[in-house]
Design an enzyme around this catalytic site. Structure first.
Site, short mmCIF file in Angstrom:
data_model
loop_
_atom_site.label_atom_id
_atom_site.label_comp_id
_atom_site.label_asym_id
_atom_site.label_seq_id
_atom_site.Cartn_x
_atom_site.Cartn_y
_atom_site.Cartn_z
N HIS A 149 -24.83 -52.97 32.48
CA HIS A 149 -23.71 -53.52 33.24
C HIS A 149 -24.18 -54.31 34.46
O HIS A 149 -25.12 -53.94 35.15
CB HIS A 149 -22.77 -52.41 33.67
CG HIS A 149 -23.43 -51.34 34.49
ND1 HIS A 149 -23.52 -51.40 35.86
CD2 HIS A 149 -24.06 -50.20 34.13
CE1 HIS A 149 -24.15 -50.33 36.32
NE2 HIS A 149 -24.49 -49.59 35.29
N ASP A 150 -23.52 -55.44 34.69
CA ASP A 150 -23.67 -56.27 35.89
C ASP A 150 -25.03 -56.96 36.00
O ASP A 150 -25.37 -57.48 37.06
CB ASP A 150 -23.40 -55.46 37.17
CG ASP A 150 -22.03 -54.79 37.14
OD1 ASP A 150 -21.03 -55.52 37.08
OD2 ASP A 150 -21.96 -53.55 37.14
N GLY A 182 -28.66 -51.18 35.25
CA GLY A 182 -27.55 -51.92 35.84
C GLY A 182 -27.97 -52.78 37.03
O GLY A 182 -28.90 -52.45 37.77
#
Length: 270
Positions: free
Chosen positions: A121-122, A139
């Site tokens: 994520h991200d 992340g």
């Protein structure tokens, strides 16, 4: 028109560009957008608010856009954006963003994500990046253009890897890697500059020579890093490669930097 195999499950609300090919047993969700000429070979799952750019290829058993592996995620409407001409090989996993990281994960254009690579994520992955088999990004990792991450390496959350950086196979990277830097080991240390990569990309010989000089100055034992950084900025102000490194070091980061391990000899590069 899209060419969709009879066994594929494609939501009627998915946005499919011209000449999309969706192979056997694929699943495509309602918020997915596939650009022109995208090929999902077979057994590919693409869900969530995911955009895949023109002429990308996704190989069997890749999982693209499923919810993040982050316990802080609580169902927010985040997204995943993959640039054109990127190749995603078997068993790759890429997750969308979270509220804590800007709500979007990005993978650039002309990237190659080999078997089993993971983009959490991200993450913000630049263009022409290569993740070799089972390379893993935690992340919020940022990867600069043309970086190469070796097989089975793992990158700690919030780490930045600069443009043209090189991470050796099976390395554990918990600190930032300067542009053009090469890191090895667990935990990874800076083992020199990615000279082979610089030559392959056609950077001028005089710029590479100055970059080597700047590198030696930056990581010498004299003075503090900030003092050495100021000296390098003044001495090599006209060199764009050196400027990338100095700007990278001066910019904000949640991590410290990989530095040389003086007890380990640097690998030779022709």
């Amino acid at each position: 028109m899209a060419n969709i195999h009879a066994t594929a499950v494609v939501d009627p609300n998915a946005d499919l560009g011209a000449d999309v090919a969706i192979g056997p047993f694929c699943v495509v969700g309602p918020q997915v957008k596939l650009g022109r000429g995208v090929v999902l070979h077979s057994h590919v799952a693409v869900v969530g608010r995911t955009t895949i750019g023109d002429s990308c290829q996704v190989f069997p058993f890749a999982s693209i856009g499923h919810i993040p592996q982050d316990q802080k995620y609580h169902g927010e409407q985040s997204s995943l954006d993959i640039g054109p001409h990127t190749v995603i090989r078997e068993h790759v996993t890429i997750n969308p963003g979270t509220e804590g990281g800007g709500l979007v994960t990005r993978v650039g254009s002309h990237c190659l994500l080999m078997v089993g690579a993971h983009v959490a994520h991200d993450c913000q992955v630049g263009d022409h990046v290569i993740l070799v088999n089972n390379a893993t990004l935690a992340g919020h990792v940022a990867i600069g253009d043309h970086a190469i991450l070796g097989g089975l390496c793992a990158v700690h959350q919030f780490v930045r890897i600069g443009a043209y950086g090189f991470v050796g196979g099976m390395s554990g990277v918990e600190k930032d890697v300067i542009p053009f830097g090469m890191v090895l080991g667990n935990r990874a240390y800076l083992s020199g500059l990615n000279i082979v990569g610089l030559k392959r990309h056609g950077f001028p010989r005089d710029q590479i020579h100055e970059l080597r000089q700047a590198y030696r100055m930056l990581f010498s034992s004299e003075g503090t890093l900030m003092e050495r950084l100021e000296d390098v900025e003044n001495m090599f102000a006209s060199n764009p490669l050196v400027r990338q490194i100095t700007e990278f070091i001066k910019s904000h980061s949640d991590r410290s930097f990989c530095v040389p391990n003086n007890n380990v000899p640097a690998p030779s590069q022709s």
